[in-house]
Design a protein around this motif. Sequence first.
Motif, PDB file in Angstrom:
ATOM      1  N   ASN A   1       0.746  -1.304  -0.158  1.00  0.00           N
ATOM      2  CA  ASN A   1      -0.025  -0.042   0.057  1.00  0.00           C
ATOM      3  C   ASN A   1       0.919   1.397   0.142  1.00  0.00           C
ATOM      4  O   ASN A   1       0.456   2.243  -0.644  1.00  0.00           O
ATOM      5  CB  ASN A   1      -0.996   0.115   1.118  1.00  0.00           C
ATOM      6  N   ASP A   2       2.201   1.459   0.753  1.00  0.00           N
ATOM      7  CA  ASP A   2       2.994   2.358   0.612  1.00  0.00           C
ATOM      8  C   ASP A   2       3.490   2.417  -0.695  1.00  0.00           C
ATOM      9  O   ASP A   2       3.503   3.791  -1.398  1.00  0.00           O
ATOM     10  CB  ASP A   2       3.986   2.210   1.552  1.00  0.00           C
ATOM     11  N   ARG A   3       3.914   1.684  -1.319  1.00  0.00           N
ATOM     12  CA  ARG A   3       4.471   1.522  -2.789  1.00  0.00           C
ATOM     13  C   ARG A   3       3.345   1.964  -3.692  1.00  0.00           C
ATOM     14  O   ARG A   3       3.452   2.735  -4.665  1.00  0.00           O
ATOM     15  CB  ARG A   3       4.845   0.231  -3.286  1.00  0.00           C
ATOM     16  N   LEU A   4       2.045   1.858  -3.492  1.00  0.00           N
ATOM     17  CA  LEU A   4       0.814   2.201  -4.169  1.00  0.00           C
ATOM     18  C   LEU A   4       0.649   3.653  -4.238  1.00  0.00           C
ATOM     19  O   LEU A   4       0.366   4.274  -5.166  1.00  0.00           O
ATOM     20  CB  LEU A   4      -0.383   1.289  -3.910  1.00  0.00           C
ATOM     21  N   LYS A   5       0.752   4.029  -3.079  1.00  0.00           N
ATOM     22  CA  LYS A   5       0.473   5.432  -2.912  1.00  0.00           C
ATOM     23  C   LYS A   5       1.539   6.333  -3.720  1.00  0.00           C
ATOM     24  O   LYS A   5       1.487   7.469  -3.955  1.00  0.00           O
ATOM     25  CB  LYS A   5       0.437   5.882  -1.459  1.00  0.00           C
ATOM     26  N   LYS A   6       2.773   5.739  -3.681  1.00  0.00           N
ATOM     27  CA  LYS A   6       3.913   6.488  -4.591  1.00  0.00           C
ATOM     28  C   LYS A   6       3.629   6.020  -5.855  1.00  0.00           C
ATOM     29  O   LYS A   6       4.715   6.571  -6.645  1.00  0.00           O
ATOM     30  CB  LYS A   6       5.101   5.941  -4.002  1.00  0.00           C
ATOM     31  N   CYS A   7       2.769   5.463  -6.607  1.00  0.00           N
ATOM     32  CA  CYS A   7       2.666   5.000  -7.922  1.00  0.00           C
ATOM     33  C   CYS A   7       3.832   4.101  -8.229  1.00  0.00           C
ATOM     34  O   CYS A   7       4.197   4.001  -9.410  1.00  0.00           O
ATOM     35  CB  CYS A   7       2.545   6.111  -8.739  1.00  0.00           C
ATOM     36  N   GLU A   8       4.186   3.261  -7.152  1.00  0.00           N
ATOM     37  CA  GLU A   8       5.369   2.186  -7.546  1.00  0.00           C
ATOM     38  C   GLU A   8       4.713   0.783  -7.569  1.00  0.00           C
ATOM     39  O   GLU A   8       5.517  -0.391  -7.691  1.00  0.00           O
ATOM     40  CB  GLU A   8       6.287   2.220  -6.264  1.00  0.00           C
ATOM     41  N   ALA A   9       3.177   0.702  -7.535  1.00  0.00           N
ATOM     42  CA  ALA A   9       2.639  -0.534  -7.385  1.00  0.00           C
ATOM     43  C   ALA A   9       1.358  -0.277  -8.392  1.00  0.00           C
ATOM     44  O   ALA A   9       0.818   0.791  -8.724  1.00  0.00           O
ATOM     45  CB  ALA A   9       2.571  -1.219  -6.158  1.00  0.00           C
ATOM     46  N   VAL A  10       0.812  -1.401  -8.630  1.00  0.00           N
ATOM     47  CA  VAL A  10      -0.392  -1.395  -9.453  1.00  0.00           C
ATOM     48  C   VAL A  10      -1.502  -2.118  -8.844  1.00  0.00           C
ATOM     49  O   VAL A  10      -1.415  -2.901  -8.186  1.00  0.00           O
ATOM     50  CB  VAL A  10      -0.244  -2.048 -10.843  1.00  0.00           C
ATOM     51  N   PHE A  11      -2.956  -1.539  -8.738  1.00  0.00           N
ATOM     52  CA  PHE A  11      -4.278  -2.250  -8.322  1.00  0.00           C
ATOM     53  C   PHE A  11      -5.146  -2.048  -9.436  1.00  0.00           C
ATOM     54  O   PHE A  11      -5.402  -0.743  -9.701  1.00  0.00           O
ATOM     55  CB  PHE A  11      -4.461  -1.315  -7.012  1.00  0.00           C
ATOM     56  N   ASP A  12      -5.316  -2.905 -10.300  1.00  0.00           N
ATOM     57  CA  ASP A  12      -6.061  -2.936 -11.354  1.00  0.00           C
ATOM     58  C   ASP A  12      -7.647  -2.827 -10.921  1.00  0.00           C
ATOM     59  O   ASP A  12      -8.159  -4.024 -10.792  1.00  0.00           O
ATOM     60  CB  ASP A  12      -5.731  -3.899 -12.080  1.00  0.00           C
ATOM     61  N   VAL A  13      -8.397  -1.859 -10.680  1.00  0.00           N
ATOM     62  CA  VAL A  13      -9.853  -1.688 -10.504  1.00  0.00           C
ATOM     63  C   VAL A  13     -10.936  -1.794 -11.619  1.00  0.00           C
ATOM     64  O   VAL A  13     -11.742  -0.869 -11.984  1.00  0.00           O
ATOM     65  CB  VAL A  13     -10.081  -0.612  -9.843  1.00  0.00           C
ATOM     66  N   ARG A  14     -10.544  -2.810 -12.727  1.00  0.00           N
ATOM     67  CA  ARG A  14     -11.483  -2.879 -13.854  1.00  0.00           C
ATOM     68  C   ARG A  14     -12.763  -3.804 -13.463  1.00  0.00           C
ATOM     69  O   ARG A  14     -12.615  -4.239 -12.410  1.00  0.00           O
ATOM     70  CB  ARG A  14     -10.487  -3.537 -15.006  1.00  0.00           C
ATOM     71  N   ALA A  15     -13.938  -3.667 -14.198  1.00  0.00           N
ATOM     72  CA  ALA A  15     -14.844  -4.374 -14.040  1.00  0.00           C
ATOM     73  C   ALA A  15     -14.838  -5.967 -13.793  1.00  0.00           C
ATOM     74  O   ALA A  15     -15.535  -6.414 -13.169  1.00  0.00           O
ATOM     75  CB  ALA A  15     -16.008  -3.911 -14.907  1.00  0.00           C
ATOM     76  N   ASP A  16     -13.967  -6.236 -14.749  1.00  0.00           N
ATOM     77  CA  ASP A  16     -13.905  -7.627 -14.929  1.00  0.00           C
ATOM     78  C   ASP A  16     -13.172  -8.329 -13.752  1.00  0.00           C
ATOM     79  O   ASP A  16     -13.331  -9.353 -13.333  1.00  0.00           O
ATOM     80  CB  ASP A  16     -13.139  -8.210 -16.269  1.00  0.00           C
ATOM     81  N   ASN A  17     -12.050  -7.576 -12.877  1.00  0.00           N
ATOM     82  CA  ASN A  17     -11.476  -7.982 -11.847  1.00  0.00           C
ATOM     83  C   ASN A  17     -12.408  -7.939 -10.756  1.00  0.00           C
ATOM     84  O   ASN A  17     -12.629  -8.959 -10.135  1.00  0.00           O
ATOM     85  CB  ASN A  17     -10.461  -6.949 -11.524  1.00  0.00           C
ATOM     86  N   LEU A  18     -13.501  -7.055 -10.652  1.00  0.00           N
ATOM     87  CA  LEU A  18     -14.360  -7.189  -9.569  1.00  0.00           C
ATOM     88  C   LEU A  18     -15.331  -8.225  -9.706  1.00  0.00           C
ATOM     89  O   LEU A  18     -15.729  -8.829  -8.695  1.00  0.00           O
ATOM     90  CB  LEU A  18     -15.315  -5.635  -9.893  1.00  0.00           C
TER      91      LEU A  18
END
Length: 384
Positions: free
Chosen positions: A240-257
């Motif tokens: 989560n710390d890396r995600l806030k720095k744009c150093e990780a990915v969290f893909d919130v697409r409809a197909d993933n949900l």
Amino acid sequence: MLNSIVNFFTATFRAIGRGIGLGIAFMLRPFVWLGRWFAQRGILLKVLLGLILVGFLALYGYFFWNTQVWSGFDTNYADRYEHTSDTGLSNAKPSGGGIITGESETQDAETATQTCRKSMVVESTADLVDFNVNENAWISSMLLYKLGLFGLPWESTPFFDNKAAFQRGVHQAVRRTAIELVDTLGRVRGTSQIDKDLQSARGALQFDETTWYFSFSPFGPKTPTPSFYRSAIKDLHKFNDRLKKCEAVFDVRADNLLQFVDRIAKDIGATSAILRERSENYSSGWFDPRADDRFWFAYGQLYAYYGILTAARTDFADVIEERRLTALWDELEEQLRASLRIQPAIISNGAEDGWLMPSHLATLGFYVLRVRSNLVEVRLVLDR
């Protein structure tokens, strides 16, 4: 007529009293024998045995306290994962990472909308693990829990197993979520590798639930279960710390949900089958020693998914709004809240049409199926 009813209740409570008395006498018999044997021993042996007994009682006192006190338990805990300023969109410019949104399954990561903020799904997962092993002791790997009642597993008795079953139910939901984080949510499908922190967290959370500091099979010292789970908390926070720095990915697409919701529906569907099997094939009422751990496992699972799905609503807010899922998601959360209001002091597994001893398994099973039905509806809308 009135005398018959009074006689029935009198006979019932006498039978219950005799049963309880016999149970207590059975449990106290070894201690009575030990007391007589102890009185015949010498002073040095008495002192040594007395110290051992004090240590034993202190250990049991610690065990009793940890199994009966539920620290941090709050049926409204999911409120913390709703929209807050901390989860709002960031003005930071993404550099190959961040929260990725977009409807198209073939959309390239560079053309998708990207923002930098932490994931509430990851946050809720870490908090649930922290609740299990830091705010509370992890019961399933405690020595006295593993030893049972004179060798009889606690799950086969009405005592000391409710919290352990609840924790395992919470952990079942956490494990399921960790798998989805690694396989789909924490990467851009087909264009990125598995995230190292999420992979490490998943591996730690899959560790055996009952490992103590020492084992005979294989023989030798061990790292206990809670240590692995605590390491998973650190890995989730690092992601989560890396995600806030744009150093990780969290893909919130409809197909993933869609896939996430589908896997959760299948998970609690398996639990509903466990509840149904116990409810249909056993009807011992208050005297079913396995009903309580079945109930609290399912309850813990719903407790965890309440927070995780509330967090998912925050992470997938755009998808839920675009697909007009707001009303369905409101109903889903309401059913989860309603299920958590069922907190009987003594779990009864009576006949479903019984009037004296209720069937708490059937009652909770109804809510489990309601939640699953809501998840299936959400999935159908996402699949259109």
